[in-house]
Scaffold this motif. Structure first.
Motif, mmCIF file in Angstrom:
data_model
loop_
_atom_site.group_PDB
_atom_site.id
_atom_site.type_symbol
_atom_site.label_atom_id
_atom_site.label_comp_id
_atom_site.label_asym_id
_atom_site.label_seq_id
_atom_site.Cartn_x
_atom_site.Cartn_y
_atom_site.Cartn_z
ATOM 1 N N MET A 126 0.849 -1.197 0.000
ATOM 2 C CA MET A 126 0.000 0.000 0.000
ATOM 3 C C MET A 126 0.882 1.243 0.000
ATOM 4 O O MET A 126 1.949 1.243 0.621
ATOM 5 C CB MET A 126 -0.904 0.051 1.240
ATOM 6 N N SER A 127 0.414 2.281 -0.686
ATOM 7 C CA SER A 127 1.098 3.575 -0.669
ATOM 8 C C SER A 127 0.056 4.662 -0.434
ATOM 9 O O SER A 127 -1.108 4.514 -0.823
ATOM 10 C CB SER A 127 1.838 3.823 -1.981
ATOM 11 N N PHE A 128 0.495 5.757 0.211
ATOM 12 C CA PHE A 128 -0.419 6.818 0.603
ATOM 13 C C PHE A 128 0.144 8.165 0.176
ATOM 14 O O PHE A 128 1.362 8.361 0.177
ATOM 15 C CB PHE A 128 -0.615 6.811 2.127
ATOM 16 N N GLY A 129 -0.755 9.061 -0.176
ATOM 17 C CA GLY A 129 -0.288 10.362 -0.612
ATOM 18 C C GLY A 129 -1.293 11.463 -0.395
ATOM 19 O O GLY A 129 -2.437 11.233 0.010
ATOM 20 N N ARG A 130 -0.836 12.677 -0.686
ATOM 21 C CA ARG A 130 -1.689 13.864 -0.602
ATOM 22 C C ARG A 130 -1.391 14.741 -1.810
ATOM 23 O O ARG A 130 -0.257 14.792 -2.300
ATOM 24 C CB ARG A 130 -1.460 14.624 0.688
ATOM 25 N N VAL A 131 -2.416 15.405 -2.280
ATOM 26 C CA VAL A 131 -2.291 16.291 -3.435
ATOM 27 C C VAL A 131 -2.934 17.620 -3.074
ATOM 28 O O VAL A 131 -4.029 17.654 -2.519
ATOM 29 C CB VAL A 131 -2.990 15.710 -4.683
ATOM 30 N N THR A 132 -2.241 18.691 -3.404
ATOM 31 C CA THR A 132 -2.829 20.018 -3.309
ATOM 32 C C THR A 132 -3.077 20.496 -4.731
ATOM 33 O O THR A 132 -2.150 20.534 -5.543
ATOM 34 C CB THR A 132 -1.887 21.002 -2.581
ATOM 35 N N LEU A 133 -4.333 20.809 -5.033
ATOM 36 C CA LEU A 133 -4.681 21.376 -6.335
ATOM 37 C C LEU A 133 -4.667 22.894 -6.201
ATOM 38 O O LEU A 133 -5.262 23.441 -5.269
ATOM 39 C CB LEU A 133 -6.059 20.897 -6.792
ATOM 40 N N LEU A 134 -3.979 23.549 -7.134
ATOM 41 C CA LEU A 134 -3.790 25.000 -7.074
ATOM 42 C C LEU A 134 -4.195 25.652 -8.377
ATOM 43 O O LEU A 134 -3.977 25.091 -9.458
ATOM 44 C CB LEU A 134 -2.310 25.323 -6.825
ATOM 45 N N SER A 135 -4.729 26.856 -8.295
ATOM 46 C CA SER A 135 -4.977 27.647 -9.490
ATOM 47 C C SER A 135 -3.634 28.167 -9.983
ATOM 48 O O SER A 135 -2.877 28.771 -9.221
ATOM 49 C CB SER A 135 -5.899 28.822 -9.160
ATOM 50 N N ALA A 136 -3.326 27.941 -11.250
ATOM 51 C CA ALA A 136 -2.044 28.399 -11.790
ATOM 52 C C ALA A 136 -1.992 29.917 -11.900
ATOM 53 O O ALA A 136 -0.907 30.493 -11.918
ATOM 54 C CB ALA A 136 -1.791 27.764 -13.154
ATOM 55 N N SER A 137 -3.144 30.569 -11.934
ATOM 56 C CA SER A 137 -3.149 32.026 -12.092
ATOM 57 C C SER A 137 -2.753 32.764 -10.817
ATOM 58 O O SER A 137 -2.149 33.825 -10.886
ATOM 59 C CB SER A 137 -4.513 32.514 -12.579
ATOM 60 N N VAL A 145 -6.472 16.709 -1.435
ATOM 61 C CA VAL A 145 -6.851 15.336 -1.736
ATOM 62 C C VAL A 145 -5.935 14.388 -0.979
ATOM 63 O O VAL A 145 -4.713 14.569 -0.979
ATOM 64 C CB VAL A 145 -6.738 15.059 -3.258
ATOM 65 N N SER A 146 -6.515 13.384 -0.337
ATOM 66 C CA SER A 146 -5.708 12.312 0.247
ATOM 67 C C SER A 146 -6.114 11.019 -0.437
ATOM 68 O O SER A 146 -7.266 10.841 -0.824
ATOM 69 C CB SER A 146 -5.917 12.217 1.762
ATOM 70 N N SER A 147 -5.131 10.125 -0.620
ATOM 71 C CA SER A 147 -5.429 8.902 -1.365
ATOM 72 C C SER A 147 -4.582 7.746 -0.876
ATOM 73 O O SER A 147 -3.531 7.917 -0.273
ATOM 74 C CB SER A 147 -5.225 9.131 -2.860
ATOM 75 N N ALA A 148 -5.103 6.549 -1.183
ATOM 76 C CA ALA A 148 -4.406 5.307 -0.880
ATOM 77 C C ALA A 148 -4.422 4.447 -2.132
ATOM 78 O O ALA A 148 -5.420 4.416 -2.863
ATOM 79 C CB ALA A 148 -5.091 4.575 0.274
ATOM 80 N N PHE A 149 -3.304 3.767 -2.377
ATOM 81 C CA PHE A 149 -3.156 2.918 -3.557
ATOM 82 C C PHE A 149 -2.694 1.538 -3.147
ATOM 83 O O PHE A 149 -1.772 1.403 -2.325
ATOM 84 C CB PHE A 149 -2.127 3.517 -4.533
ATOM 85 N N ALA A 150 -3.292 0.505 -3.743
ATOM 86 C CA ALA A 150 -2.802 -0.861 -3.583
ATOM 87 C C ALA A 150 -1.711 -1.063 -4.618
ATOM 88 O O ALA A 150 -1.914 -0.792 -5.813
ATOM 89 C CB ALA A 150 -3.924 -1.868 -3.777
ATOM 90 N N MET A 151 -0.557 -1.534 -4.170
ATOM 91 C CA MET A 151 0.561 -1.811 -5.056
ATOM 92 C C MET A 151 0.404 -3.253 -5.529
ATOM 93 O O MET A 151 0.351 -4.175 -4.717
ATOM 94 C CB MET A 151 1.882 -1.601 -4.319
ATOM 95 N N LEU A 152 0.301 -3.419 -6.839
ATOM 96 C CA LEU A 152 -0.013 -4.724 -7.416
ATOM 97 C C LEU A 152 1.249 -5.474 -7.830
ATOM 98 O O LEU A 152 2.267 -4.848 -8.145
ATOM 99 C CB LEU A 152 -0.925 -4.538 -8.630
ATOM 100 N N PRO A 153 1.172 -6.795 -7.849
ATOM 101 C CA PRO A 153 2.338 -7.544 -8.358
ATOM 102 C C PRO A 153 2.502 -7.281 -9.843
ATOM 103 O O PRO A 153 1.539 -7.019 -10.545
ATOM 104 C CB PRO A 153 1.964 -9.013 -8.081
ATOM 105 N N GLY A 154 3.714 -7.360 -10.296
ATOM 106 C CA GLY A 154 3.844 -7.160 -11.707
ATOM 107 C C GLY A 154 5.206 -6.944 -12.140
ATOM 108 O O GLY A 154 5.666 -6.639 -13.109
#
Length: 154
Positions: A126-137, A145-154
């Motif tokens: 599993m991996s976890f992260g955060r994203v800040t969305l910003l207006s470029a102007s 945004v906070s998120s979690a991802f399952a890391m798959l075999p491969g």
């Protein structure tokens, strides 16, 4: 697509993966990778690996009133987090989104949107992260945004 993690994972690799791995409708967002960060600077003890992506403004992404729709913003955040995790991993690894929570703070209109994605924890399963969305102007936050991802075999 399988690449082995190595000492370098640069912006060229990230751009190639953005163009080869993601669904066609995500590619239609015309996202660009502006920056990849996978090597910790000596003077930044609280630093986290990450990526900065840009979504250009388009009327096609807007709902009534000229506001960029939440669906496009959430797709940007999800995609940016995948690229950030690949940068932290220093290579491609299959993964899937398990959870994404978005807190919208204000509307985005008539401006490109930047996604500053940071890996909070890169794990084997599993991996976890955060994203800040910003207006470029004005560089002001649009959403967190906070998120979690399952890391798959491969």
């Amino acid at each position: 697509m399988q690449t082995q993690p190595d000492a370098e994972f640069g912006i060229t690799d990230a751009r190639r993966i953005l163009g080869e791995v993601f669904a066609p409708w995500v590619q239609d967002l015309d996202l660009s990778v502006e920056r990849i960060e996978h090597a910790q600077p000596a003077d930044a003890p609280d630093w986290q690996p990450g990526a900065l992506l840009r979504m250009p403004f388009s009327e096609r992404l807007c709902r009534n009133g000229g506001v960029v729709c939440g669906q496009a913003l959430m797709a940007l955040a999800d995609t940016a987090m995948v690229i950030a995790i690949l940068a932290a991993n220093r290579g491609y690894r299959p993964m899937t989104t398990v959870d994404q929570t978005t807190h919208f703070m204000r509307a985005a209109s008539s401006s490109d949107v930047l996604a500053d994605a940071r890996v909070v924890r890169l794990g084997r399963t599993m991996s976890f992260g955060r994203v800040t969305l910003l207006s470029a102007s004005d560089n002001k936050p649009i959403a967190m945004v906070s998120s979690a991802f399952a890391m798959l075999p491969g």
